[in-house]
Design an enzyme around this catalytic site. Structure first.
Site, PDB file in Angstrom:
ATOM      1  N   GLU A 175      42.691 -49.504  80.733  1.00 13.29           N
ATOM      2  CA  GLU A 175      41.340 -50.061  80.702  1.00 13.29           C
ATOM      3  C   GLU A 175      40.791 -49.880  79.284  1.00 13.29           C
ATOM      4  OE1 GLU A 175      37.039 -49.588  83.029  1.00 13.29           O
ATOM      5  OE2 GLU A 175      38.751 -48.313  83.560  1.00 13.29           O
ATOM      6  N   ARG A 222      50.538 -37.028  87.111  1.00 17.66           N
ATOM      7  CA  ARG A 222      49.924 -37.297  85.821  1.00 17.66           C
ATOM      8  C   ARG A 222      50.214 -36.139  84.869  1.00 17.66           C
ATOM      9  NH1 ARG A 222      43.725 -37.964  86.100  1.00 17.66           N
ATOM     10  NH2 ARG A 222      43.971 -37.770  83.856  1.00 17.66           N
ATOM     11  N   LYS A 263      38.419 -39.434  80.146  1.00 15.54           N
ATOM     12  CA  LYS A 263      37.799 -40.324  79.153  1.00 15.54           C
ATOM     13  C   LYS A 263      36.301 -40.072  79.061  1.00 15.54           C
ATOM     14  CE  LYS A 263      40.851 -44.320  78.749  1.00 15.54           C
ATOM     15  NZ  LYS A 263      40.957 -45.779  78.954  1.00 15.54           N
TER      16      LYS A 263
END
Length: 792
Positions: A276, A496, A506
């Site tokens: 993104e 992850r 983020k």
């Protein structure tokens, strides 16, 4: 074992206790809705609702948690073998899983199945004892040498190779008995950790910067992509979607759909890396790139770089440009660069079709109301509005006739599901915000949950790879593709990547940047890829680090920062030329050297290079005045100190031994102005200590003055994100600037991005802030390797 009557009567807990699960396991199972549903179904299928012995129960539990999803049709057959005790060991069950998962047809030969699973094969205790004796005979030397430090798992494995269907409990009992027979009682020495053999030190300890023993499996020896199936296998059941009011949906492609897909792709692997564009990429994205780009490369396939640009408010052209640049820097070449916004028209048309099929509706609840209704599992008041009305309202949304926040399009899924990601997720929302890629054409934008799976399908992705937090979204992913009759990619989740002493969110990274706690997204203290690049870390070191971790579903992938540093040192030790820099200069005047005389000495760039290779050396001027590190001088000597002290000698690296003859103090008799020394040009003096230095070539020319930035861990705690006041954990010493360092003249022509090893100090890179007048160096990593010692 006591269980409250109201808890056990008629509940899954009662079933789980009846099949022999201990109470703790049973209660933990109930906390997981998916496993609870699976195990309940298995118990009913097996016909043991009234109970069974613990051995059978444990095997049933394994079926519920590990059974291959593509072989659900064969599960009743397997359960029959378990209940009848024809399959009675974990080894037999694993063999059954393997056989059934590779069985494409609805029927198979029972004889082949039984042979593969060892059905009817009886392994006596005498057989096991004989195998154990043979293994001990072959490994007697190692066992006597290591005693109880021997890896029992290896011995177990050797027996297993001989007798794959042996009862593991009997194998373990006999191995333990045999060890006792051979070795006797354990001693105190048996409980001590084995000491590592010291290797002979090289003549010059400075040349050895990497640990003798490498605790990390070499990256080239790993092939983490073997776990993924081939595209032609994509006809199997991907996952099961459990509904509250209708049968389980077993999602898979029909042969017709798969054949068309394979024709379009020529059977190649297609993956995608879908960031993104709302911030800079961090090291977790390096793992995502490695998985998706790496699989495509390993299988000779294609990987899209697809921007997940469904939220125009958070996206910037800066982030889009950065992502493309950093993907290239990481060594990956996209098959094609696409945007989710490229498919806005197709997504809109499919949303209309979704409404027409009765699987979506326009809703007017506020975000707060949606949250409350979801928590209470309540249907929206507009859930059952007529299809024609939703179609009309959705068209008004598209044309900008409804205010922002006054309507959304929601998927009609299952508000009573045990999976919260089936609670009528939002497919479209209104945003009167221009889009950085598509402009102002749209005022309605699809959500991630709606767009992601459809674009995967439209791009013929074979392997949709994502991290484990998306696992609960599988149901929604496949439900949507199923109701729209679209091709279904193979979804696989992996753990992850998290690294200690930093934050990866983020939102937190954006907060640090926006509020000036760091110097931008490429601050060398951040684990952003831009920050690591500026710090001097190479993309090959990052990829080696990621490859060494592997691709697993183990959700405990918080890796110590030292492990990354290990891979950085491994590469820089091979590739970074050496040079000499003094951080905190202390002046030394060599009184018996003629004033103004300058000698050019040969210094090694590469410690292991041939002396005949002129490129392996650089010239270092040696003069009457040199500068050493302040830490390399003491007024009071000691046995364990190898630096310079009054009356003591040290060797100036690549030059001559010097002996301190006088210390000149300032007027306060505390601070040192300079050291006076004499040198031994014959080199007959053989001091133990070796120190680095930088010369003052002449009275007119000073040593090259540089700025050095020493970077350390940004946070003191290993997991700062878990702290309530995570900002208070920022390490105040994470960035230390030294402005008066001296370097050898050969560094004068260094350019931004050039990497060096400053001897005895660490690895450094030229920063982009450098100017022709002043060079700035960032410390990439220290010389000391903690990871190889800890092995963690």
């Amino acid at each position: 074992m006591e269980v409250k009557e109201e808890e056990s009567s008629g509940t899954p807990l009662e079933l789980f206790l009846k099949i022999g699960l201990d109470e703790r396991t049973a209660r933990n199972t109930i906390a997981n809705n998916k496993v609870t549903n699976n195990l309940t179904a298995v118990i009913h299928e097996a016909g043991v609702t009234e109970g069974c012995n613990r051995t059978i129960g444990n095997l049933l539990y394994t079926v519920a948690t590990k059974y291959p999803a593509n072989a659900v049709i064969h599960r009743p057959t397997l359960l029959g073998y378990i209940v009848s005790t024809k399959i009675k060991t974990p080894a037999q069950l694993e063999a059954a899983f393997s056989f059934l998962s590779s069985t494409a047809s609805e029927s198979f030969e029972l004889k082949e199945f039984e042979e593969a699973c060892g059905v009817g094969v009886d392994v006596s205790e005498e057989d096991i004892e004989q195998a154990v004796n043979e293994v001990f005979k072959q490994n007697k030397g190692s066992i006597l040498e290591l005693r109880y430090r021997i890896n029992v798992g290896d011995l177990f494995g050797h027996v297993r190779k001989r007798l794959p269907w042996a009862d593991p409990r009997i194998v373990k009992k006999l191995i333990d008995a045999k060890l006792y027979e051979l070795l006797g009682e354990r001693t105190a020495a048996d409980n001590e950790k084995p000491s590592k053999q010291k290797k002979e030190k090289p003549a010059k300890v400075e040349d050895k910067k990497v640990a003798d023993e490498n605790p990390v499996q070499p990256a080239e020896d790993l092939n983490p992509f073997l776990i993924f199936p081939n595209p032609e296998e994509n006809f199997k059941v991907h996952t099961e979607v459990f509904f509250s009011n209708r049968p389980v949906l077993r999602c898979c492609n029909t042969k017709e759909v798969l054949d068309k897909h394979l024709k379009r792709t020529s059977g190649k692997v297609y993956t995608r890396f879908p960031p993104e564009p709302n911030g800079y990429l961090h090291i977790g994205h390096a793992k995502a790139m490695f998985v998706s780009f790496g699989l495509a490369k390993e299988r000779g396939g294609c990987c899209y770089l697809r921007y997940d640009d469904t939220n125009p408010e958070a996206e910037k052209k800066e982030y889009i440009d950065h992502i493309e640049e950093i993907v290239e820097w990481m060594g990956w070449k996209p098959f094609k660069i696409t945007y989710t916004s490229d498919y806005f028209q197709e997504l809109y048309e499919l949303a209309v079709e979704l409404i027409r099929r009765g699987h979506a509706y326009v809703d007017h609840q506020t975000p707060e109301e949606i949250k409350e209704y979801r928590e209470k599992k309540m249907d929206s008041p507009w859930r059952d509005r007529p299809i024609s009305e939703s179609l009309e309202l959705f068209e008004e949304m598209r044309r900008g006739m409804i205010e922002e926040g006054k309507a959304t399009l929601r998927m009609k899924q299952d508000m009573q599901s045990d999976n919260g990601n089936m609670y009528d997720l939002i497919a479209y929302r209104i945003k009167f915000t221009p889009h950085p890629h598509s402009g102002d054409k749209w005022c309605i934008y699809p959500s991630y949950d709606y767009a992601h799976c459809i674009v995967d399908s439209l791009e013929d992705i074979t392997h949709s790879l994502c991290t484990l937090e998306f696992e609960t979204r599988r149901a929604s992913y496949y439900w949507l593709l199923d109701v729209l009759d679209l091709y279904q990619p193979y979804v696989w989740e992996y753990s992850r990547l998290n690294v200690t002493n930093t934050v990866m969110s983020k939102r937190k990274l954006n907060f640090l940047v926006t509020n000036k706690h760091v110097d931008g997204w490429d601050d060398p203290r951040l684990m952003t890829l831009a920050g690591l690049k500026r710090r001097g870390v190479t993309s090959t070191a990052i990829n080696a680090f990621v490859r060494g971790i592997g691709i697993t579903r183990s959700d405990c992938s918080t890796i110590r920062l030292e492990r990354l540093e290990y891979h950085i040192r491994e590469e820089l030790n091979r590739t970074a030329p050496r040079t000499m820099v003094v951080m905190q200069p202390l002046k030394v005047v060599i009184s018996n050297l003629e004033s103004g005389l300058v000698m050019d000495l040969d210094a090694k760039k590469w410690p292991d290079a041939s002396t005949e290779d002129s490129s392996a050396f650089y010239k270092v001027p040696f003069s009457r005045v040199v500068y050493i590190e302040q830490s390399d001088f003491r007024m009071k000597d000691s046995k364990d100190y190898y630096g310079l002290a009054p009356g003591k000698s040290v060797l100036l690296r690549y030059a001559f031994p010097i002996k301190c003859t006088e210390v000149v103090l300032a007027d306060d008799n505390k601070s040192i102005v300079e050291i006076r020394a004499e040198y031994d040009p014959s080199k007959k003096t053989k001091p133990k200590g070796v120190i680095h230095w930088v010369a003052e070539p002449s009275r007119e020319v000073d040593p090259l003055s540089i700025e050095v930035r020493l970077f350390d861990k940004l946070f003191n705690s290993e997991n700062p994100a878990e702290l309530e006041d995570w900002l208070a954990d920022v390490n105040p010493q994470s960035r230390v600037v030294i402005s008066g360092a001296y370097a050898v003249p050969s560094l004068r022509d260094a350019a931004a991005g050039d990497r060096f090893q400053f001897e005895r100090l660490g690895y450094f890179v030229v920063d982009k802030d450098s100017t022709p007048e002043r060079l700035v160096f960032n410390r990439t990593v220290t010389l000391r390797d903690n990871y190889s010692k800890s092995g963690k």
